[in-house]
Structure formats: C-alpha cells, structure tokens
Design an enzyme around this catalytic site. Structure first.
Site, PDB file in Angstrom:
ATOM      1  CG  HIS B 213      14.656   6.347 -23.918  1.00 17.27           C
ATOM      2  ND1 HIS B 213      13.842   7.598 -23.581  1.00 17.27           N
ATOM      3  CD2 HIS B 213      15.104   5.821 -22.771  1.00 17.27           C
ATOM      4  CE1 HIS B 213      13.746   7.712 -22.172  1.00 17.27           C
ATOM      5  NE2 HIS B 213      14.398   6.847 -21.694  1.00 17.27           N
ATOM      6  CB  SER B 217      13.512  -0.665 -19.105  1.00 23.33           C
ATOM      7  OG  SER B 217      13.770   0.671 -18.847  1.00 23.33           O
ATOM      8  CE  LYS B 241       8.687   0.254  -8.763  1.00 22.55           C
ATOM      9  NZ  LYS B 241       8.357  -0.963  -9.295  1.00 22.55           N
ATOM     10  CG  ASP B 242      12.244   6.454 -11.300  1.00 25.57           C
ATOM     11  OD1 ASP B 242      12.387   5.276 -10.948  1.00 25.57           O
ATOM     12  OD2 ASP B 242      12.300   6.754 -12.431  1.00 25.57           O
ATOM     13  CD  GLU B 285      37.278   7.839   0.346  1.00 23.41           C
ATOM     14  OE1 GLU B 285      37.913   7.827   1.614  1.00 23.41           O
ATOM     15  OE2 GLU B 285      36.292   8.438   0.052  1.00 23.41           O
TER      16      GLU B 285
END
Ligand code: HEM
Ligand code: FES
Lengths: 178, 417
Positions: B213, B217, B241-242, B285
C-alpha cells in the site's frame, strides 16, 4: 541544579550504557539457550537401552534387521565369497576408504546401521529377493546409492560408508548393540 | 478528519478513539488502484483467503488430532470416519495446502512476468519470498502429522538435508529430531511449529500489505500511476472483481475436495509409518517437486542441498539481478520469451522430480537445473544490453493519445489486446 555535561560525565554515561547492553545481551543469551537446548535428545532418549541379538539361528547368507535407537540395524552372516570380495577390495578408488577389517569384529558377521548416509532411507538388500545394487551388498532406492559387502559406499550420492554401530560380542553368537 | 466521517454515530464514536474504520476506509474502500489490472491480480487476495481457510480448518482439526507416534495415524483416521464432518475439514485442509501453493505460484509468476519486484517494490517482493519459505516449512511439517509412510520418510529425507552441513550437520539433525531418528519428539515439535507458523505468516502478510500500500499495485503495463485518472477506488471495482475470482476459485476447490480429494496426495500416506521400511519410491508433495529435482540433479550431497536452497535464494536477490528498468514483459520482447522458457523449465523440473533418479531423468534434471540458474544469474543481468524494449505509453489512461503520435506504441498496444 543543571550541571555542565563534562566529557567525564559523558564517559560515565557511555560506560553505563555499554555495560547495560552487555549485561542485557548475556541475560538474553542465557535465557535463549534453554529454549534451544530443550530440543536436543532428552535424558530418557539418551538412556535408550542397548539391544542384544542372538545370532545362533542366522545361517550363512542370511540377514536380520533389528531395531536400535529407533533405527534398523542390519546383521548379515556373510558367505565366503562375500567375505573375500570385501577383503580383496583395494582401497584406492573408494570414496570413504576403509578396509573390511576395520569394519568387522568377526569376519562372518557384518553389523551396520541400516540407514543410507545420503538422506536416511533404509537400503534394500536384507531379503533374498531384494535388489542389492551393482556391488552386491545393499542398494538405496531413494536416490540410488550402491554399497558393497562391507557396507562401503561405491556408487551414488551417499558420502560415507554405512555406519558401524558400537557393539560387542558377549559370546560367539550373542552380540550387544549400543 | 475532524468532522464526522461515517453516517453511523456508533462507528464515529469508536473511530474517534480507535481509527480502525478510517483505516479500513482508506485501505480497502477509497484505496486508489490502477484501473487496468487483469485477472492475474486476483491471486493475492485468493492467497489471503486460502491462508485464513487453512488456519480455521487447522484449528478445528487440532481439536481432534493426537500428536503421538502411537495415536497420530489413528486419530486422523478417526477424523475421517467418526468425527462429525471430520472428512470434510481434513479434505479442505489437505487440498487447501495444494491450492495455496497453486495460487501462490501463479502469484509469483505474475510478479515475474510484469516485473513487480522492481523498484520501489523490492521489500514487498522479498517479504513475498519469505512467505513462500514459511509456507514450505509449514506444509512440510503439516504433512508429517498424519504419520503415514510418506510423512515419516519425507521427514527423514528432508531433515537429513541438514546433515550435509560440514562439521555441525550431524548435531543439527539430532537437535531437529530430539533423538537419533525421526520419532515422537520430532512429531511433537512439528505439531507445535505447524500450529504456530501460519500465524507468523499472517504477520509477514501484514507487512507485505503495508509495503504494497506504500506504492500501490503494479499493473499490466508496468508504468507508474500518474494521477487520479489512472486509478479507480478499490471498492466496489476490485472488491467485486476479487469476489468473482473467488467464486470461480472456490468452485474448482470444492470440486477437488468433493470429487478428487486424494488426487494430489500419495496413496502410501494411508499406510502407517514404519521406521524399518522405506517405500520403494518416495516423492514429496507435488509443490516441492521442482526443488527435489534440483536436489537430486547434483551428484554431491552438500552441493545438492546448496543448489536446492539456492533456487529460492536467487529470488531474494532478483530485484538486483534484473537490471532492466522496464517492468512489464509487454515491452520486453526477449524477456517475455525467456520468461516462458523459465515457466517450461520449472514445469519440467516438477515432472522430473517425480521420476526415479536414474538414466535420462538425471541428465534432463541437470540440464533443467542449469537452465534455472542460467536464467536468473546470466540471462537477466545481461539481457538489457541486447534487448531493445518497446516504447512505453505515457500513462495508463493516455496511451491512445500518444499512440496517434507514435506508431510503435500503437503496435505495443495492439500486442496487448
Ligand atoms: C499455512 C497454512 C497451513 C498449511 C500450508 C498447512 C498444511 C498442512 C498439510 C499439508 C497437512 C497434511 C494433510 C494431510 O495429508 O492429512 C496438514 C495437517 C494438519 N494441520 Fe495444517 N496447514 C496450515 C495451517 C494449519 C494451522 C493454522 C493449524 C492449527 C492451528 C493446522 C493444523 C493441522 C493439523 C492438526 C493437521 C493434522 C491433521 C491432518 O493431517 O489432516 N494447520 N496441514
Ligand atoms: S537416501 Fe539413500 S540414496 Fe538418498
């Protein structure tokens, strides 16, 4: 009331400051140590009993696996050919040079910690049907380490020979591991 | 700030004393976000939500789990068979770990593609790599808890990596185990650490967000926001959107949990741990496979370990290895090519890590390992010398205006579409 801040005062303050930091650091370290050391093996883990094994019934060419300190220990009654191949091996060219004599107390019986010295898998070779690798001893399938009849590393990523645990013969056919 | 900001007087009363609502309004509502973000920017919030899911399911699993070598396996089986909804909680937790890595790996490659690690986001990136390391440690220790064959032998092989350290290696391994092999003390401490590390991750995630922040972004064209016209408020544009991305993600996740819960696992882990017998073919894994391939590619024990950790260490210094000042691949034709080769290389490493370490697989692993380091240590520093980057648009909102005066920018913009 307000005195001048003489160089002497400053020295005193520096001394107090440095000794406070130093003492604090020692104090913190002596508290951190128990926090770290508690992760080391506890007294009861260290006191783990030794294991006794009777080899009377172990025929030539047979192997047994016993548990010691949570790990497998390989005991093999070697055949004549295995013994001579282990003895005849020249030292140069070995990754971790050791003669067979340094690794056995009684030529017939080889006693090894059955844990690959690479990353700790249990090598194959104890059962008659097992893959024994290119040198006829043991083969670790995890990343392909080959060991010979003396448990010496011959090929693959493992850095050292299979470990020989501390053991002693209590009689001709009774051994105590640990 | 002084006049009432919120309609609700209770909220105002609290906010005056504890400005939590101002904070949330600032960071989650007004927060100006580049208006051109694509769906690859969903993966950060997905990672956060997955982390919360892991913590919640983990806490309730712990209420039914017993960290003791004699009971651990059975307690997990009891969770599966007898505990109300236990199977669901465990399958969410078990598959959640895999999905967490899928999301985070995409998130990382997003950063690589769009140059998000470049100034001024270096610390943001480094915190991200730190989160990856913590996640790996957490997932590794979690996988030990059900105390199946893969749990036990995975733990044995991975802890033995430390024995490669000269002089103190053996003592470190004994210290990690609390004994002479992986045993009850090991299981206990792994449970304790597995419980707490995710909360450490939460802490680092908070720092990651603070760093994010600070400058906001990055975006698909990788140029800085020039002003208000380049951004939209986070809410409702990106919350929605998220959320949309989240619903797609949870659909796929639920499909895995309900229809293929063991697809990404290994059947041998349903066999109780046996310290006397190593399974014929042990594999970690899937999310560790590329690193495992690197470990096995190097014919030397210490070397293998160093290269494996080195594969992550190069990520820490990546911001200084990539000397190009252009962020986004859209304007770096050569980097874009090498980026995709790297993606293929990493997938190849993953494939090779699952194969036995013999014959052609060893040779291919060596080539892929060499290329991985070649990419970061040689290609990235040298690339700017030979690469001619495409002209950058003037700003996020004005590329079209510039486009009329600059034909090559038009080309660049077309490429993007
Ligand atoms: C970063 C977040 C986390 C990751 C990546 C993670 C990963 C894992 C993995 C891979 C397993 C093995 C699943 C299986 O094969 O059965 C596991 C098991 C377990 N985890 Fe976590 N975990 C996380 C957070 C947590 C938290 C926060 C707790 C507790 C507060 C927790 C408690 C447990 C328990 C009790 C088990 C054993 C039960 C089982 O095996 O299903 N986990 N975890
Ligand atoms: S553990 Fe035996 S070869 Fe790697």
């Amino acid at each position: 009331m307000t005195k001048k801040n003489t160089p002497e005062d400053q020295n005193k303050r520096d001394f107090l400051q440095v000794s406070t930091y130093a003492l604090g650091a020692v104090g913190a370290a002596s508290f951190v140590w128990p926090l770290i050391d508690q992760m080391n093996p506890a007294a009861d883990t260290l006191a783990l009993a030794s294991t006794e094994v009777d080899l009377e019934a172990l025929e030539e060419g047979q192997s047994i696996t016993v548990k010691w300190r949570g790990k497998p220990v390989f005991i093999r009654h070697r055949t004549k050919e295995e013994i001579s191949s282990a003895k005849d091996q020249l030292l140069d060219g070995l990754r971790d040079p050791q003669t067979d004599d340094e690794r056995v107390q009684n030529d017939k019986y080889i006693v090894l910690v059955g844990v690959c010295t690479h990353l700790g898998c249990v090598p194959l070779g104890q059962k008659s049907g097992d893959v024994k690798g290119e040198y006829g001893g043991w083969f670790c399938p995890c990343h392909g380490s080959h060991y010979d009849h003396s448990g010496r590393i011959r090929k693959g990523p493992a850095p050292t020979n299979l470990e020989v645990p501390k053991y002693s013969f209590l009689s001709d056919t009774l051994i105590k591991i640990g | 700030m002084s006049k009432p900001k919120f309609k609700n007087p209770v909220v105002n009363w609290i906010d005056y004393r504890l400005p939590i609502f101002t904070f949330m309004n600032h960071e989650l509502n007004e927060y100006p976000t580049p208006k051109n973000l694509n769906y690859f920017w969903n993966f950060g919030s997905l990672a956060g939500i997955t982390l919360v899911t892991m913590i919640i399911t983990g806490i309730v699993l712990s209420m039914n789990y017993t960290a003791h070598v004699d009971y651990a396996f059975d307690s997990v089986e009891r969770i599966m068979r007898d505990v109300n909804h236990g199977w669901l909680l465990r399958y969410i937790h078990m598959n959640g770990a895999s999905f967490f890595f899928i999301v985070v790996y995409i998130h990382i490659f997003r950063g690589l593609y769009y140059g998000s690690y470049k100034a001024p986001r270096e610390i943001l990136w480094i915190l991200g790599v730190l989160i990856l390391l913590l996640m790996m440690a957490t997932a590794f220790m979690g996988y030990v808890l059900p105390w199946g064959q893969m749990s036990f032998w995975g733990a044995t092989v991975i802890t033995n990596l430390f024995s490669a350290i000269p002089l103190v290696g053996e003592s470190i391994v004994t210290w990690l185990w609390g004994g002479f092999s992986v045993d009850n003390p090991t299981l206990n401490r792994f449970f304790s650490l597995h419980f707490v590390l995710p909360f450490v991750i939460v802490g680092v995630v908070i720092l990651h967000l603070v760093a994010l922040h600070r400058f906001g972004s990055n975006n698909p064209i990788g140029i800085d926001v020039k002003g208000k016209q380049d951004t939209v408020p986070f809410h409702p544009y990106y919350t929605i959107k998220d959320l949309f991305g989240l619903s797609v993600f949870t659909t796929i996740f639920a499909a895995a949990v309900f229809f293929f819960p063991n697809f990404m696992g290994h059947p041998d882990n349903y066999i109780p741990a046996d310290p006397m017998v190593t399974p014929a073919h042990i594999v970690p894994e899937w999310y560790f496979l590329p690193f495992y391939a690197i470990l096995r590619a190097i014919p030397d024990k210490l070397g293998g370990v160093l290269f494996m950790f080195g594969a992550i260490m190069v990520l820490f210094v990546l911001p200084w290895l990539d000397k190009s000042s252009v962020r986004s691949s859209q304007f770096r034709p050569l980097y874009k090519l090498f980026f995709w080769i790297l993606v293929i290389d990493c997938i190849a490493l993953g494939y090779l890590g699952a194969k036995p370490a013999e014959g052609i697989y060893v040779i291919l692993s060596r080539i892929a390992t060499a290329y991985y380091f070649f990419h970061f240590l040689i290609i990235l520093p040298l690339l700017p010398r030979i690469e001619s980057t495409r002209p950058l648009p003037v700003s996020i909102s004005t590329p079209i205006i510039t486009a009329s005066s600059n034909a090559s920018t038009v080309m660049a913009m077309r490429e993007k579409k």
